[in-house]
Design an enzyme around this catalytic site. Structure first.
Site, short mmCIF file in Angstrom:
data_model
loop_
_atom_site.label_atom_id
_atom_site.label_comp_id
_atom_site.label_asym_id
_atom_site.label_seq_id
_atom_site.Cartn_x
_atom_site.Cartn_y
_atom_site.Cartn_z
N CYS A 185 0.84 -1.21 0.00
CA CYS A 185 0.00 0.00 0.00
C CYS A 185 0.87 1.26 0.00
O CYS A 185 1.75 1.41 -0.84
CB CYS A 185 -0.96 -0.05 1.18
SG CYS A 185 -2.28 1.19 1.12
N LEU A 186 0.65 2.16 0.94
CA LEU A 186 1.43 3.39 1.03
C LEU A 186 2.92 3.12 1.16
O LEU A 186 3.75 3.90 0.67
CB LEU A 186 0.92 4.22 2.22
CG LEU A 186 1.73 5.44 2.65
CD1 LEU A 186 1.89 6.42 1.51
CD2 LEU A 186 1.08 6.10 3.85
#
Length: 572
Positions: free
Chosen positions: A313-314
C-alpha cells in the site's frame, strides 16, 4: 437459551450502568463549537446541490420510466412459484436461508436491492465535477447501507429467531453493548473481534526475531533463520503508516514472514513508530530518507548484500520515491529488486476515495492537523470502516447489538484495529502533492529535500502486485502505475488485505499472469492466464530469478536489542 445470553433484566441493568458511564464521559469532554473537523461540510452540501442541478427534467423522466419498467418486472416475479429459478444475489448480508426460501423475506431483500441499484445508477449517470460526484456517491452508499433490512430487528429472520428463543434478552444485552461502545468514546463498534484472543509476540506477530536497529522513526526487526543456508539477497519489508507492520506476521499458519523465513530468506521489517505531537514535522521525505534509505543501509551492512525490497500500500509508494531518489543520487544499484503490493504511484483514478481529495476538505484537514499534530488512528479507522461499511460496520452492528453474539477471534481484524497515527507534515504533503496534484506522474513533480523525483529514472527491477477486489487501491489504477514504473505485473485474487495474506496451504483466491503489457488493465486481464492457489510461490521464484542464485550460511542474530515484534509495535 444460549450460554452467552442470560436474562433481559441483566441486559437492562448493564444498559443503565453503561448509560451513566457514557453521560459522564460526555460531560467530562463535551464537543466544543470550535472543534476542528477533518472535512468541510459546506463542500459536501455544495456537491449535492451541484449534482441535483445537473439533471434535466427529460433525463429524470427517462430514468423514472426505466425504473417503472423494472418495478413492473419485480412484481411479476414476486408472484412466481417458490420453486421458480432465480439468481440468488451474492451478498453476505443475506446469507441466512430464509432470505431465499421465505417469500416475505425474499421480497423485502429483492425490493431493497433493486431500489439501491436504481439510486446508484442515478448517481453514476449524473454530471459535474468528478470529486463532487464521488462525494454524493459516498453519501448515498452510507445511506443505502444503513437502510438494509438486515440491520433492523423486525426484518432480519436471524434476529427474529434469536429474540423469540431468548425472550428478548439478546436485544437488552445488545442495547447494553451499544451504550458501552458509546461510553468508550471511540465512535466505533468496538467489539468486532475478541480483543483478548491474541497477544503480540506470543500468538500474533510471533515469528522469532530481534530488533537490531532503531531511531526516532522506526525499529528494524530481523528474523531468526530456520534453514541451514539462505539466499544471499536479504528481504526488507516496508509497511504503510496506517497500521502496524505485522499484517504479514499474523498467526503462524498465515504468516508471510514465517513462510519466507522457512523458504530460506533473510527477512527484515521496518516497524514504524506510532507518532505523537513530537513528530508533527516529520514529512514524506523524512520517512523516505531517515526511514527506508536508513534501513537499507543497515541491512546491507549486516548482510553484505543488496536487499530485495517489498512493500504494501502506502509503503510501496514510499519505496518508489526512495528508488527514484537513490537513482538520482547515482545509488540505484544498492537495491536488487522491489515488489510493490497494492501500491499506487498514479493517483488519477482513486474511485470512491476521490471524494476526500477535494481542496475544501484538504483545507479543513490542514486546520485539523495543525491543531492536533497528527491524524489519530481512530479517525483513520472510521474512514476505512465507512468505505467498507457492510463488512466493517453493519455486520458488527447486527452481531453485536441485535444478536448479542460473542465477538469472534480474528487475527486480521485484530491487526486492523491496531491502528497508528500519521504526522501532520506527512499527511499534508502526501495529500496535497501525491494525491491532489498526482505529482509522481510528472518528472520533477515531487522533491525529497531538494532532489527532484523522476520515476522514469528507476532502473531497479520492479514487480507490481495488484489485488482484484481491492477497495483501497483499485487494481486497474495499480496497473497504470506499473506502466509508469516499467514494472512486471501480477494480479492476485481477493481484496486489499486478505489478498496479501494468502498462504499456499489454504489454496485460495488464485492469481493472473501475463507477459504482455497492453495499454489498459482490461486488455491485460482479457489475455492473462489464471493460476490456482497462492501467488507466494510464484513470487519466491521471481525473487530467485532476480537474484544471483548464491546461498550463504544462515545469518544468526547475536546483537539484538529486544525480541520481535519490538516495543514500537507494542506501544499505544
Amino acid at each position: 437459551m444460549t450460554p452467552e445470553v442470560k436474562t433481559a433484566g441483566d441486559g437492562w441493568a448493564r444498559a443503565t450502568t453503561a448509560m451513566g458511564e457514557a453521560m459522564t464521559r460526555a460531560l467530562a469532554k463535551p464537543v466544543g463549537i470550535g472543534a476542528t473537523r477533518a472535512y468541510d461540510p459546506l463542500a459536501i452540501a455544495s456537491a449535492m446541490a451541484e449534482f441535483g442541478a445537473s439533471y434535466t427534467p427529460a433525463k429524470l423522466f427517462d430514468l423514472q420510466m426505466d425504473a417503472a419498467k423494472q418495478w413492473g418486472e419485480f412484481w411479476r416475479n414476486a408472484f412466481a412459484p417458490n420453486d421458480a429459478p432465480r439468481e440468488r444475489p451474492r451478498d453476505r448480508r443475506f446469507s441466512a436461508p430464509e432470505w431465499e426460501s421465505d417469500p416475505w423475506f425474499r421480497g423485502i431483500r429483492d425490493a431493497y436491492l433493486l431500489a439501491s441499484a436504481q439510486l446508484k445508477r442515478l448517481v453514476q449517470q449524473g454530471e459535474g465535477d468528478p470529486k463532487g460526484k464521488a462525494m454524493v456517491g459516498f453519501l448515498l452508499d452510507q445511506w443505502v447501507n444503513a437502510l438494509s433490512p438486515a440491520n433492523f430487528p423486525h426484518l432480519n429472520p436471524q434476529v427474529i429467531e434469536r429474540t423469540v428463543a431468548t425472550g428478548g434478552a439478546n436485544l437488552a444485552h445488545g442495547f447494553a453493548n451499544l451504550l458501552e461502545d458509546v461510553a468508550s468514546g471511540r465512535g466505533l463498534v468496538t467489539r468486532r473481534t475478541d480483543p483478548d484472543a491474541f497477544r503480540k509476540g506470543e500468538t500474533i506477530a510471533a515469528t522469532p526475531g530481534q530488533v537490531v536497529f532503531q531511531n526516532e522513526l522506526f525499529q528494524l526487526v530481523q528474523y531468526t533463520p530456520t534453514t541451514a543456508d539462505v539466499a544471499a539477497e536479504p528481504l526488507l519489508y516496508v509497511p504503510p503508516l496506517v497500521n502496524r507492520f505485522y499484517m504479514i506476521d499474523l498467526v503462524p499458519k498465515s504468516s508471510l514472514v514465517k513462510w519466507l523465513v522457512d523458504q530460506g530468506r533473510t527477512v527484515f521489517v521496518i516497524s514504524w513508530v506510532n507518532p505523537t505531537d513530537a513528530h508533527r514535522g516529520k514529512g514524506v521525505e523524512d520517512y523516505v530518507l531517515d526511514g527506508i534509505v536508513a534501513a537499507l543501509a543497515v541491512v546491507r551492512e549486516r548482510t553484505g548484500a543488496k536487499p530485495d525490497l517489498f512493500a504494501f500500500c502506502l509503503g510501496g509508494t514510499l519505496v518508489a520515491i526512495a528508488l527514484a531518489w537513490l537513482a538520482a543520487q547515482g545509488r540505484g544499484g544498492e537495491v536488487n529488486s522491489a515488489t510493490l503490493i497494492g501500491s499506487m504511484v498514479d493517483f488519477a483514478d482513486m474511485r470512491d476515495w476521490s471524494a476526500f481529495v477535494h481542496e475544501a476538505h484538504l483545507d479543513a484537514l490542514d486546520d485539523h492537523l495543525a491543531a492536533q499534530g497528527y491524524i489519530d488512528s481512530v479517525e483513520l479507522q472510521r474512514l476505512f470502516a465507512a468505505m467498507r461499511a457492510n463488512d466493517l460496520i453493519w455486520s458488527s452492528v447486527v452481531s453485536h447489538y441485535l444478536l448479542d453474539a460473542p465477538a469472534p477471534p480474528s487475527d486480521l481484524l485484530y491487526w486492523f484495529e491496531d491502528g497508528a497515527r500519521i504526522p501532520a507534515a506527512f499527511l499534508t504533503s502526501y495529500n496535497r502533492k501525491l494525491l491532489f496534484e498526482n505529482a509522481l506522474t510528472k518528472p520533477a513533480g515531487f522533491e525529497v529535500r531538494g532532489q527532484p523525483i523522476d520515476l522514469a529514472a528507476i532502473e531497479t527491477p520492479i514487480l507490481s502486485i495488484a489485488l482484484k477486489d481491492d477497495h483501497v487501491s483499485a487494481w486497474s489504477a495499480v496497473y497504470d502505475g506499473a506502466k509508469l514504473l516499467r514494472a512486471e505485473f501480477l494480479l492476485g485474487g481477493s481484496g486489499h488485505n486478505a489478498g496479501v495474506i494468502n498462504p499456499p496451504a489454504a489454496n485460495k483466491h488464485g492469481f493472473w499472469t501475463n507477459d504482455a503489457r497492453p495499454d489498459t488493465a482490461k486488455e491485460w486481464l482479457e489475455t492473462a492466464t489464471r493460476n490456482e492457489g497462492s501467488w507466494w510461490p510464484w513470487w519466491d521464484a521471481w525473487l530467485s530469478a532476480k537474484g544471483g542464485g548464491e546461498r550463504v550460511p544462515a545469518r544468526e542474530i547475536t546483537d539484538g536489542i529486544e525480541p520481535a515484534p519490538g516495543s514500537y509495535a507494542k506501544a499505544s
